[in-house]
Design an enzyme around this catalytic site. Structure first.
Site, PDB file in Angstrom:
ATOM      1  N   ARG A 356      33.177  42.111  38.413  1.00  0.00           N
ATOM      2  CA  ARG A 356      33.301  40.768  38.983  1.00  0.00           C
ATOM      3  C   ARG A 356      32.174  40.523  39.987  1.00  0.00           C
ATOM      4  O   ARG A 356      32.146  41.129  41.052  1.00  0.00           O
ATOM      5  CB  ARG A 356      34.663  40.575  39.653  1.00  0.00           C
ATOM      6  CG  ARG A 356      34.811  39.195  40.288  1.00  0.00           C
ATOM      7  CD  ARG A 356      36.243  38.812  40.593  1.00  0.00           C
ATOM      8  NE  ARG A 356      36.827  39.579  41.694  1.00  0.00           N
ATOM      9  CZ  ARG A 356      38.005  39.304  42.259  1.00  0.00           C
ATOM     10  NH1 ARG A 356      38.733  38.277  41.813  1.00  0.00           N
ATOM     11  NH2 ARG A 356      38.478  40.042  43.242  1.00  0.00           N
ATOM     12  N   ASP A 640      42.668  41.055  50.474  1.00  0.00           N
ATOM     13  CA  ASP A 640      41.244  40.821  50.292  1.00  0.00           C
ATOM     14  C   ASP A 640      40.912  39.442  50.830  1.00  0.00           C
ATOM     15  O   ASP A 640      41.725  38.818  51.530  1.00  0.00           O
ATOM     16  CB  ASP A 640      40.822  40.998  48.831  1.00  0.00           C
ATOM     17  CG  ASP A 640      41.436  39.957  47.891  1.00  0.00           C
ATOM     18  OD1 ASP A 640      42.042  38.974  48.372  1.00  0.00           O
ATOM     19  OD2 ASP A 640      41.290  40.133  46.668  1.00  0.00           O
TER      20      ASP A 640
END
Length: 727
Positions: A356, A640
């Site tokens: 990603r 996150d």
């Protein structure tokens, strides 16, 4: 031609007239459709008619008309005009100091009228003049120079442009010509350009293995071709947000209804390495995580350069190095604290990597091309793809990607064009790349089919990203009134009506088009000390994964290796030996546009405890991020950047709406500051004065309050945070 492709044109038709044979011999026009105009002597109008006629049967919805003798008009201006496209009735012209010029965008509804009036050397001017009210004007004088190269004397423009670039000076914009255009001949080719330059970065061990000349040249090529379109699409995001603020609504796009109605298309079949995705583990690309994730027993590892990684230069470069080492089996890790060693299991037991990159909005300050910062997405993708694409094919896999923060099908189209170019660049077959798109923005939820369509030769699936999705919902509807005020984030489960509409639509869309549907994150971090905490959390994780498997998802995410067996059991029970359940079409699902934003269907309300938790998580996460950590365990959850985004956004929304909590206190800036001060004092007492002073706690506190309370809402927390990040 390269400028048109870099701007976003899917097909390029080149109209040839005088000296057509010479053009074919001398011009480099790979992939272009060459259109002969035998009537070229009649003037520019005949070339325009021939070009429009050549589009019949292509399915094109608009044509961007550009002239070959205006090299000062580059992809940035072209992309800006393209970004003004709305539907087949669009009529758009670039302007320079208010004077109309090229390029001109003609929606398909205008082609017949333009062809009828395009005579002599007038081109489309008569038609545009007759339709002034419908014409959208896009000022491009700040980014392009519309001079002509018609005679040898005009070459002075190119010399001046080259000197300006060498001197680092900007050229003053020139006005477009007012005379009659001549027949255009594409006879120019680009010269060699310098690679990306590393700036303001301390040397790192083995960086020369990542920052090779070839890799930096590839990144520079990506930047020059695609960053102008990225810039235009970011501007389009702001326009769309302004429209949502004005109307407080979203709907499926009328201009793409034909794509949704066409049942004949599907995405490309999944490669063998991505057929079975029943459990995926996520995490950053530090050395320990790389070994542990690959060994975890999950089918896929999302190797994250985005929300689970703070983009220090060390994380960016050494993360790439760790993946290279993993693919060459040159990686191991010994914990300096415990002395425990970690090494890779046999290849057949390792997870498949899906990488990603960063989202389109973040730049990389340590890499510049032509004096400009390169988008982090192109840095992460470019370095990984350049070094690993062929190596992965040799391993029987391929370069696979998760695409974050996508807000529209036009952004998916940009990624698709990046993939097409990249595969040609390194000489691997088209369709080798596979991409899974995170549907983690509210606008993308209305364009799922279109996103798959744009990526159909490279699409692998869609993913339901819970926290970023809620963050996007708040961001776009933050000032839309009480009906859009979300309760505490932990009260918004995937069974909430509007969240269930989102996930069920995702499953139906994916399976209708032959793509994998991947579920959301189980973020729990098991405790080594409290078995009761584990028991309660494991029950919740199991219930969540059971629901996803029953609903038709083909796989799901976990944040910790200990959760892999738990999630695996949920999907094994439904899938058995099958790799997926794409045969479950979920034709029972019927989601309306209003269902996706029916926030007021929730009965839960914001609480004072929710405010405290948002402040606690926000401060603790930001402090760790400023130390270079993107994935942080807070209160038994792996948090996150998405968690911090929803935390600060909820504070902003509650204060803006004047929410009254159950204890009678009203959400105000003063209350948020008081809670933040109490949390800061609590942290100091918890960790001690010395550890507190060694951290970034005050800076984190201040940044949270800035992004949570400023009326000028920052699009992303990581933008101002990146300015404070060292390294």
């Amino acid at each position: 031609m390269s400028a048109l492709r870099a701007a976003g044109c899917g097909r390029v038709h080149v109209v040839l007239g005088a000296a057509a044979d010479t053009v074919r011999d001398r011009a480099d026009l790979p992939g272009c459709v060459l259109v002969d105009n035998p009537d070229w002597e009649q003037g520019m109008g005949s070339s325009l008619r021939a070009g429009l006629a050549s589009l019949a049967g292509t399915g094109a919805r608009a044509a961007l008309v550009s002239l070959v003798d205006q090299p000062g008009i580059g992809p940035q201006a072209m992309a800006r005009v393209l970004a003004a496209y709305r539907d087949e009735t669009s009529l758009v012209s670039a302007t320079y100091d208010g004077v109309r010029g090229h390029p001109v965008l003609l929606g398909r509804a205008h082609w017949a009228g333009v062809a009828e009036t395009a005579t002599g050397d007038r081109g489309a001017r008569a038609y545009l003049r007759a339709h002034e009210e419908a014409l959208a004007r896009v000022e491009c004088g700040d980014i392009a120079r519309p001079y002509d190269i018609d005679t040898p004397g005009d070459l002075v423009h190119l010399e001046q442009a080259g000197q300006s670039r060498r001197d680092g000076a900007a050229e003053p914009p020139s006005r477009p010509r007012t005379g009659s255009p001549k027949e255009k001949r594409p006879l120019m080719s680009a010269s060699a350009l310098p690679p990306a330059a590393v700036v303001d970065a301390e040397p790192l061990p083995r960086q020369e293995e990542v920052l090779t000349g070839g890799a930096l040249a590839f990144v520079a090529e990506l930047h020059r071709r695609f960053t102008p379109r990225r810039d235009a699409l970011l501007a389009r995001r702001a326009e769309r947000r302004a429209e949502i603020a004005r109307t407080s609504r979203l709907d499926f796009l009328p201009e793409t209804a034909a794509i949704r109605a066409d049942d004949s298309w599907t995405v490309a079949p999944a490669p063998p390495a991505l057929e079975d995705r029943r459990v995926e583990i996520t995490g950053p690309t530090d050395r320990k995580m790389t070994v542990n994730a690959l060994n975890s027993g999950a089918r896929v590892w999302l190797a994250d350069f985005e929300d689970a990684s703070a983009p220090t230069w060390e994380n960016v470069v050494l993360g790439q190095l760790n993946l290279i080492d993993a693919y060459t089996r040159a990686i191991d890790f010994t914990d300096p604290d415990t002395g425990k060693s970690y090494a890779l299991r046999p290849d057949e037991e390792l997870a498949t990597v899906v990488m990603r990159p960063r989202g389109w909005h973040l730049n990389e300050r340590h890499l510049k091309v032509d004096g400009q910062q390169v988008p982090g997405a192109l840095v992460d993708f470019g370095l990984y793809f350049f070094h690993n694409a062929r190596r992965l094919l040799d391993l029987g896999k391929g370069p696979y990607f998760y695409l974050p923060k996508t807000e529209s099908h036009l952004e998916a189209r940009l990624w698709n064009d990046v993939f097409v170019f990249a595969q040609d660049y390194v000489g691997i077959p088209q369709g080798t790349v596979r991409a899974t798109v995170l549907i983690e923005t509210i606008t993308a939820a209305y364009e799922m089919e279109e996103i798959l369509y744009e990526l159909r030769d490279h699409a692998s699936g869609l993913n339901a990203g819970r926290w970023d999705y809620l963050f996007s919902l708040i961001k776009n509807f933050r000032d839309a009134g009480p009906k859009f005020v979300l309760p505490d984030r932990n009260a918004v489960t995937m069974t909430a009506p509007f969240m269930r509409a989102y996930t069920e639509l995702l499953v139906r869309t994916c399976h209708k088009r032959g793509a994998h549907a991947i579920g959301g994150m189980a973020a729990f971090i098991p405790s080594r000390r409290d078995e009761e905490v584990n028991r309660v959390a494991f029950e919740k994780v199991k219930a969540d994964k059971d629901r996803e498997a029953r609903d038709g998802f083909d796989g799901s995410w976990v944040a910790h290796p200990d959760l892999v067996p738990l999630a695996m059991a949920s999907f094994d029970q439904v899938l058995g030996d099958r790799p997926h359940q794409k045969d479950r079409l979920r034709e029972d699902v019927d989601v309306k546009a209003a269902d996706l934003i029916a926030v007021d269907s929730l009965r839960a309300r914001p609480t004072y405890a929710g405010l405290v938790n948002a402040v606690q998580v926000g401060i603790r996460y930001i402090e760790a991020w400023l130390r270079g950590l993107g994935a942080v365990a807070i209160f038994h959850l792996m948090e996150d950047a998405a968690t911090a985004e929803i935390s600060r956004s909820q504070i902003w929304q509650w204060v803006d709406a004047g929410v009254e909590f159950e204890n009678g206190e009203k959400a105000t800036a003063e209350l948020a500051r008081r809670v933040a001060a109490e949390e800061l004092a609590s942290i100091r007492a918890e960790i001690g004065a010395e550890a507190f002073a060694a951290g970034h706690w005050q800076q984190a506190h201040d940044l949270l309050l800035t992004v949570a309370l400023d009326k000028d809402y920052a699009d992303f927390l990581t933008l101002p945070a990146y300015e404070r990040l060292t390294g």
